[in-house]
Scaffold this motif. Structure first.
Motif, PDB file in Angstrom:
ATOM      1  N   THR A  63       0.918  -1.420  -0.109  1.00  0.00           N
ATOM      2  CA  THR A  63       0.030   0.005  -0.005  1.00  0.00           C
ATOM      3  C   THR A  63       0.784   1.272   0.112  1.00  0.00           C
ATOM      4  OG1 THR A  63      -0.088  -0.086   2.523  1.00  0.00           O
ATOM      5  CG2 THR A  63      -1.932  -1.063   1.328  1.00  0.00           C
ATOM      6  N   VAL A  64       1.813   1.212  -0.772  1.00  0.00           N
ATOM      7  CA  VAL A  64       2.940   2.230  -0.624  1.00  0.00           C
ATOM      8  C   VAL A  64       2.206   3.604  -1.142  1.00  0.00           C
ATOM      9  CG1 VAL A  64       5.161   3.094  -1.575  1.00  0.00           C
ATOM     10  CG2 VAL A  64       5.128   0.758  -0.782  1.00  0.00           C
ATOM     11  N   ALA A  65       1.765   3.369  -2.474  1.00  0.00           N
ATOM     12  CA  ALA A  65       1.203   4.587  -2.821  1.00  0.00           C
ATOM     13  C   ALA A  65      -0.008   5.341  -2.088  1.00  0.00           C
ATOM     14  CB  ALA A  65       0.486   4.094  -4.406  1.00  0.00           C
TER      15      ALA A  65
ATOM     16  N   LEU B 222      11.480   3.005  -2.555  1.00  0.00           N
ATOM     17  CA  LEU B 222      12.402   2.847  -3.595  1.00  0.00           C
ATOM     18  C   LEU B 222      12.412   1.066  -3.467  1.00  0.00           C
ATOM     19  CD1 LEU B 222      15.413   4.874  -2.111  1.00  0.00           C
ATOM     20  CD2 LEU B 222      14.117   5.020  -4.251  1.00  0.00           C
ATOM     21  N   ALA B 223      11.753   0.424  -2.625  1.00  0.00           N
ATOM     22  CA  ALA B 223      11.547  -1.057  -2.571  1.00  0.00           C
ATOM     23  C   ALA B 223      10.503  -1.711  -3.423  1.00  0.00           C
ATOM     24  CB  ALA B 223      11.558  -1.582  -1.178  1.00  0.00           C
ATOM     25  N   THR B 224       9.644  -0.821  -4.002  1.00  0.00           N
ATOM     26  CA  THR B 224       8.802  -1.210  -4.606  1.00  0.00           C
ATOM     27  C   THR B 224       9.248  -1.899  -6.146  1.00  0.00           C
ATOM     28  OG1 THR B 224       8.428   0.805  -5.838  1.00  0.00           O
ATOM     29  CG2 THR B 224       6.939   0.083  -4.029  1.00  0.00           C
ATOM     30  N   GLU B 225       8.791  -2.958  -6.638  1.00  0.00           N
ATOM     31  CA  GLU B 225       9.111  -3.517  -7.634  1.00  0.00           C
ATOM     32  C   GLU B 225       8.416  -2.730  -8.896  1.00  0.00           C
ATOM     33  OE1 GLU B 225       9.874  -7.877  -6.029  1.00  0.00           O
ATOM     34  OE2 GLU B 225       8.381  -7.748  -7.551  1.00  0.00           O
ATOM     35  N   THR B 226       7.458  -2.122  -8.904  1.00  0.00           N
ATOM     36  CA  THR B 226       6.655  -1.512  -9.850  1.00  0.00           C
ATOM     37  C   THR B 226       7.026  -0.064 -10.142  1.00  0.00           C
ATOM     38  OG1 THR B 226       4.990  -0.733  -8.463  1.00  0.00           O
ATOM     39  CG2 THR B 226       4.603  -2.696  -9.694  1.00  0.00           C
ATOM     40  N   PRO B 227       7.175   0.376 -11.268  1.00  0.00           N
ATOM     41  CA  PRO B 227       7.721   1.874 -11.530  1.00  0.00           C
ATOM     42  C   PRO B 227       6.907   3.023 -10.667  1.00  0.00           C
ATOM     43  CG  PRO B 227       7.332   0.661 -13.453  1.00  0.00           C
ATOM     44  CD  PRO B 227       6.753  -0.024 -12.475  1.00  0.00           C
TER      45      PRO B 227
ATOM     46  N   THR C 194       3.624   8.478  -5.991  1.00  0.00           N
ATOM     47  CA  THR C 194       4.683   8.155  -5.229  1.00  0.00           C
ATOM     48  C   THR C 194       5.840   8.942  -5.726  1.00  0.00           C
ATOM     49  OG1 THR C 194       5.026   6.244  -6.934  1.00  0.00           O
ATOM     50  CG2 THR C 194       3.892   5.772  -5.031  1.00  0.00           C
ATOM     51  N   ALA C 195       5.846   9.380  -6.856  1.00  0.00           N
ATOM     52  CA  ALA C 195       7.155  10.229  -7.326  1.00  0.00           C
ATOM     53  C   ALA C 195       7.125  11.480  -6.618  1.00  0.00           C
ATOM     54  CB  ALA C 195       7.079  10.319  -8.861  1.00  0.00           C
TER      55      ALA C 195
ATOM     56  N   VAL D   9      16.219   5.434  -9.436  1.00  0.00           N
ATOM     57  CA  VAL D   9      14.845   5.363  -9.513  1.00  0.00           C
ATOM     58  C   VAL D   9      14.416   6.842  -9.999  1.00  0.00           C
ATOM     59  CG1 VAL D   9      12.635   5.528  -8.206  1.00  0.00           C
ATOM     60  CG2 VAL D   9      14.291   3.820  -7.659  1.00  0.00           C
ATOM     61  N   LEU D  10      14.801   7.757  -9.768  1.00  0.00           N
ATOM     62  CA  LEU D  10      14.399   9.007 -10.522  1.00  0.00           C
ATOM     63  C   LEU D  10      14.699   9.083 -12.059  1.00  0.00           C
ATOM     64  CD1 LEU D  10      15.035  11.891  -7.540  1.00  0.00           C
ATOM     65  CD2 LEU D  10      12.865  10.750  -8.438  1.00  0.00           C
TER      66      LEU D  10
END
Length: 846
Positions: A593-595, A721-726, A731-732, A767-768
Motif C-alpha cells: 500500500t505504498v502509494a 524505493l523497494a517497490t518492484e513497480t515503476p 509516489t514520485a 529510480v528518479l
C-alpha cells in the motif's frame, strides 16, 4: 557472566555428554532502577476462577542471599486479599522466607538453613489451597508447613511473580531470583504448566500454547544459548597467537613480550611479562595448550621451532629473534597422545596451499612429514578438532586447490575428513559441492565435536569481505547438512592478518570464539562466549497466535456450541478485537500500500506532528508539532539513528553487540552495556514524546516499531524505493517531497553510516532517472527540473541530470540559464576529475 557461570557449574556436567540447556526466567532486582525490574503475571487480563482445591508449584533459585528482599509470589484473591510469599533475609523481625496472608504476621516461614538453600541452587516450592477445609499448605524443598486459611468463598485468583502494577497491590520489590516449571494444578483437572524455556517477546505461553503469561524486563536463561556475549577485548603487540585450556576455561594469548590469561569463570584478565626467551618471531606462529602435559607451546614449521613456556619462571625455550616470512598461514594443529607429539596440517604460503601432516620430533628438534594412508586436497582456513577419545581428528572445509597452486582454480572446500591418530589413515566422510554464484565461506581454525548429537560446531565467514560477520554453524557428522545458530559476531578479515578460533570450555559450559585482527603494528583480540549447547532462535522462540485462555471464555464457548448461536460468537469476536492493543507496524519494506500511504503521509507531513526527518539533516517534531531536535544529545541521536536505519533495512534490526561496537568500542562489555541501557532509557523517554514509537528487544536485536501516527521520511522513502513497480505520479511526488530536502544525515559523519548514505543515494538517483524517461519534456517540465535538482543533491556531477536540466531549460527558452548551468558543471567536473568534460553544450541539449 561469573554469576551465571557458577549456576551452570552447580548443576554439573559430564564431559562426555551434551548438557541440558539452561532455562528459566531470571528476575532483575535491586541492582537496577524500579522501572527495569522484572515481573511475571500469569493472569494479565482476567483472574482464574477456581472453585475447587488447587496448588501452584515452581522451581526457585536465589542468585544471592543478601540484598534479596522482595515478593517471590503475590496471589490476589477476590481482587481484595493478598497472599504473599516474601523473601526478607536481612530483616530481624521476619524470617528469610515468609508467607503473609492479608498483611498478618506470618505463621508459615522458613530460614535458609532450614531448607538448605544456597545461592544458585534449584529448590521446589508448592503452595496448596484447600478452600473448603480452609487450609493452606506450603512445601519448600520437601519441608511442609500448614496453617488455617482465614477466608471463605475465595473464587478468583491472580498470580504475580516479582513486580506488579495491579491497583493498590502494586510493588517494585523483587528478589534476585530465577524461576522455572511454574505449574497450576486444579483438582481433577489438567495441569497448566509454564516451563519458561521457549518464550515469545514479552510473553510466554504454557506448554499447550493456550495460557499466555506476560513478562516485563525478562532475562531468559535459554537466550544465553542463542546470543554471543562479548566477554573481553584487549590489544597485544606483534607475533600474536591464541590457545585455550578447556578444563579450566582459560584463554591464553601471547605476543613478543607478554603472556596474557583470561579466566572465563570470574572474568579476570592477567598478563605477565616474559623474563627470558621469546616466542617465534613470525606473524603466522601458532600457540597450543597441551592438556596431557599442562604445557603451552609456540611453534613455526618453516623455521623448525617448537618452544615451550615455563609459567613459573616466565620464560620461553626459544631465544632466536630472527624474523622470517611465514610459509604456513592458518595451519591447523593438535596434540597426538599416542606418540606424544604436536601435529599440524595444511596452511598457505608463497602462492602454495599445503596438505601435509607434520609432526614435531623432539629428538631431532625438527618437523617431520607424516606418512598417511590417503590424502586431503591442499588448503588453509579450514577447521580441525579431536573426538572425545582423542583418537581421531576431524578436518573440515577450507580454501585451496586440488593442485596446491594458487594460480590453478582455487576454491572453497566443503568436505569432512577423519585422520586416525594411531594409524594415520585418512577417510572422507562426506562432501558438498558449492552452488554456482554461492559466496565462498571459510572457517575457524578449530571445530568442536559433539559425538553424542552426531554433529560438530564451527565458525564461518565470507572469504572475500573485509567488514565481515562470523556465523556459528552446526554440521552433521554423517551427511552434508547444516544450520546456522545464534547471532553474528563482527569480524574484520584481512586474510593473513586476521584470525578466528572456536573452543569448548568444559569448566563453564560455554563455546568461546576468539577473533584477532591487525591494527597498524598491534592486534586487537576479542573474546565472545555462548552457553553450550548453542541453539537457534527457532529452538527457543514461541511463535503462536493468542488463543482464548481463560475459564470465562471457555464457558462462553461451551454456550455457543450448545446453542449454536452465531450472533453470540460474533459478539465475542468483536469484544476481543476491541480489547486488542492498537496495531504497531515494525518497520519493514512492505510495499502493498505504498502509494496510498505515501499520499497520506505527504499530506500529514505538512503538519510536522510526530515527524522524524533524516534527509537534509536530523530533525524531530513531537506529537504536538514542537521541534524537540535539541533534546537529542550526540550519543542519543546516533543511537536513535543506528536503531532506526537498521530497523528499516534489516528484518531483525541491529544486534546489541554491533551497537556496542559502533558507539562504545573502547569500553569493556559491562561498561558498554551500562552505557547502552542508560542511553536507551533516555531515548525511550524522547520516543514517547514523538508518539507511537517503541524500541523492541528481540533476542539481543533492537528494532524500532513505528505506529501509524508517526512519520519518518527515511522509512517512507525506503518503502517507495523497494517497490518492484515503476513510480507513479503520486509516489514520485511523495519521494521528491522528502529527498529534495538534501542528503541523508549530512551533519553526521561516521564510518558505519557511509554505506547507508551511498546505498540510498544510488537508489534514489536510479529510480528518479528511470521515472524521468517516462515524462514529457514539455508537459512535465516542472517535475523534470525538480528531479534534476534533486539528483544534484546526491551527485553534483551527474551527467544524466545535467542533460535533463539543460534540455528542459533550453526548451523553455531559457538558453542563457541552461548555459550557466553547463558552465558551472564543467568547472566542477574539472575540479573533481582533473580533466575536461567531454561533451559540448550543444551535445548536451541536443
Amino acid at each position: 557472566m561469573g554469576l551465571l557461570t557458577l549456576f551452570f557449574i552447580q548443576e554439573g556436567w559430564a564431559q562426555n555428554s551434551t548438557p541440558t540447556p539452561d532455562y528459566g526466567l531470571s528476575f532483575a532486582s535491586h541492582e537496577v532502577t524500579k522501572d527495569q525490574r522484572t515481573s511475571l503475571s500469569l493472569t494479565p487480563e482476567e483472574p482464574f476462577t477456581i472453585k475447587e482445591d488447587f496448588e501452584i508449584r515452581f522451581d526457585f533459585s536465589l542468585k544471592r542471599l543478601i540484598d534479596a528482599y522482595g515478593y517471590v509470589l503475590r496471589i490476589i484473591a477476590n481482587d481484595s486479599i493478598n497472599i504473599d510469599l516474601v523473601s526478607s533475609p536481612e530483616h530481624d523481625d521476619f524470617h528469610d522466607l515468609n508467607l503473609i496472608i492479608d498483611n498478618n504476621p506470618p505463621q508459615i516461614h522458613y530460614d535458609h538453613q532450614d531448607i538448605g538453600l544456597r545461592p544458585l541452587q534449584w529448590t521446589p516450592v508448592t503452595i496448596k489451597f484447600e478452600t473448603r477445609r480452609k487450609k493452606l499448605t506450603v512445601s519448600w524443598a520437601g519441608k511442609t508447613k500448614t496453617q488455617e486459611l482465614p477466608f471463605a468463598n475465595l473464587r478468583t485468583f491472580r498470580f504475580f511473580f516479582g513486580a506488579n502494577d495491579f491497583g493498590r497491590f502494586n510493588t517494585s520489590d523483587v528478589p534476585p531470583m530465577i524461576l522455572r516449571h511454574i505449574a497450576l494444578q486444579r483438582v481433577n483437572d489438567k495441569t497448566i504448566q509454564w516451563d519458561l524455556r521457549r518464550h515469545g517477546v514479552g510473553q510466554v505461553y504454557d506448554n499447550t500454547n493456550t495460557y499466555a503469561a506476560i513478562a516485563k524486563n525478562p532475562t531468559w536463561l535459554i537466550d544465553k544459548h542463542t546470543t554471543w556475549v562479548h566477554a573481553q577485548q584487549f590489544t597485544i603487540a606483534r607475533y600474536p597467537s591464541v590457545a585455550f585450556n578447556s578444563a579450566t576455561g582459560t584463554v591464553y594469548a601471547t605476543d613478543k613480550n607478554h603472556v596474557y590469561t583470561y579466566h572465563l569463570s570470574d572474568g579476570q584478565m592477567h598478563h605477565a611479562r616474559v623474563r627470558q626467551g621469546k616466542p617465534v618471531y613470525i606473524d603466522a606462529n601458532q600457540l597450543l595448550y597441551i592438556d596431557a602435559t599442562h604445557t603451552l607451546v609456540n611453534y613455526d614449521l618453516y623455521t623448525n621451532v617448537l618452544s615451550a613456556y615455563d609459567f613459573d619462571h616466565q620464560r620461553w625455550q626459544n631465544s632466536d629473534t630472527t624474523y622470517n616470512l611465514p610459509n604456513y598461514w592458518h595451519n591447523n594443529k593438535f596434540y597426538n597422545s599416542f606418540d606424544r607429539s604436536v601435529y599440524t596440517f595444511g596452511g598457505y604460503g608463497h602462492f602454495n596451499y599445503k596438505n601435509k601432516f607434520m609432526r614435531y620430533d623432539s629428538a631431532s628438534h625438527a618437523w617431520i612429514e607424516v606418512k598417511t594412508q590417503g590424502s586431503i586436497p591442499p588448503r588453509y582456513l579450514g577447521a580441525l578438532g579431536l573426538t572425545a577419545a582423542k583418537d581421531k581428528a576431524l578436518i573440515f572445509g577450507g580454501y585451496g586447490s586440488e593442485s596446491g597452486k594458487q594460480e590453478l582454480f582455487p576454491q572453497s572446500f566443503y568436505d569432512l575428513y577423519t585422520f586416525d591418530l594411531k594409524t594415520h589413515a585418512i577417510r572422507k566422510l562426506w562432501e558438498r559441492k558449492s552452488e554456482p554464484g554461492e559466496e565462498d565461506i571459510v572457517f575457524s581454525n578449530s571445530l568442536v565435536v559433539n559425538e553424542e548429537d552426531s554433529c560438530f560446531y564451527v565458525l564461518s565467514f565470507p572469504k572475500n569481505k573485509y567488514e565481515n560477520y562470523i556465523k556459528l554453524r552446526k554440521y552433521s557428522l554423517s551427511k552434508p547438512e547444516w544450520q546456522v545458530l545464534a547471532d553474528s559476531i563482527p569480524f574484520q578479515f584481512h586474510d593473513e592478518h586476521a584470525f578466528c578460533d572456536l573452543f569448548l570450555s568444559k569448566a563453564t559450559r560455554q563455546l568461546v570464539a576468539v577473533t584477532s585482527h591487525k591494527q597498524i603494528d598491534q592486534y586487537k583480540i576479542n573474546l565472545y562466549t555462548i552457553n553450550y549447547p548453542p541453539l537457534s532462535t527457532t529452538d527457543v522462540f514461541q511463535d503462536t497466535a493468542p488463543r482464548i485462555a481463560r475459564a470465562s471464555y471457555y464457558s462462553i464457548l461451551v454456550f455457543i456450541l450448545i446453542t449454536g448461536t452465531l450472533a453470540t460468537l460474533a459478539v465475542i469476536i468483536f469484544v476481543r478485537r476491541k480489547k486488542k492493543a492498537p496495531a504497531v507496524a515494525v518497520m519493514t519494506t512492505a510495499t502493498t500500500t505504498v502509494a496510498h500511504d505515501a499520499a497520506r503521509h505527504a499530506h500529514e507531513s505538512e503538519k510536522n506532528i510526530g515527524t522524524i526527518y533524516l534527509f537534509g539533516g536530523f530533525q524531530v517534531f513531537d506529537k504536538h508539532g514542537h521541534d524537540i531536535t535539541g533534546k537529542f544529545t550526540m550519543t542519543i541521536k546516533e543511537l536513535f539513528v543506528l536503531i532506526l536505519i537498521h530497523s528499516v533495512k534489516f528484518e531483525k534490526g541491529i544486534s546489541t553487540t554491533t551497537l556496542q561496537e559502533y558507539l562504545w568500542p573502547d569500553k569493556g562489555d559491562m561498561s558498554a552495556r551500562n552505557n547502552r541501557n542508560v542511553n536507551i532509557k533516555k531515548l525511550r523517554g524522547l520516543l514517547e514524546e514523538i508518539g507511537d514509537l517503541t524500541i523492541e528487544n528481540n533476542h539481543a536485536f533492537l528494532q524500532l516499531a513505528l505506529g501509524k501516527n508517526v512519520l519518518c521520511d527515511y522509512h517512507i522513502v525506503s518503502r517507495i524505493l523497494a517497490t518492484e513497480t515503476p513510480l507513479t505520479a503520486q509516489t514520485a511526488e511523495t519521494l521528491l517531497r522528502f529527498v529534495k530536502r538534501g542528503n541523508l544525515l549530512p551533519n553526521i559523519q561516521t564510518t558505519w553510516l557511509d554505506n547507508f548514505k551511498s546505498d540510498i543515494s544510488n537508489r534514489i538517483i536510479d529510480v528518479l532517472l528511470e521515472y524521468s524517461q517516462t515524462l514529457n519534456a514539455t508537459k512535465d517540465d516542472r517535475v523534470l527540473l525538480e528531479i534534476a535538482d534533486t539528483i544534484f543533491h546526491y551527485d553534483s556531477i551527474n551527467q544524466e541530470a545535467l542533460v535533463i536540466k539543460c534540455s528542459v531549460l533550453n526548451k523553455k527558452g531559457k538558453y542563457s540559464l541552461a548555459k550557466t548551468w553547463y558552465d558551472h558543471f564543467v568547472k566542477e567536473y574539472k575540479t573533481l576529475y582533473a580533466e575536461s568534460y567531454p561533451k559540448t553544450f550543444d551535445e548536451v541539449i541536443s
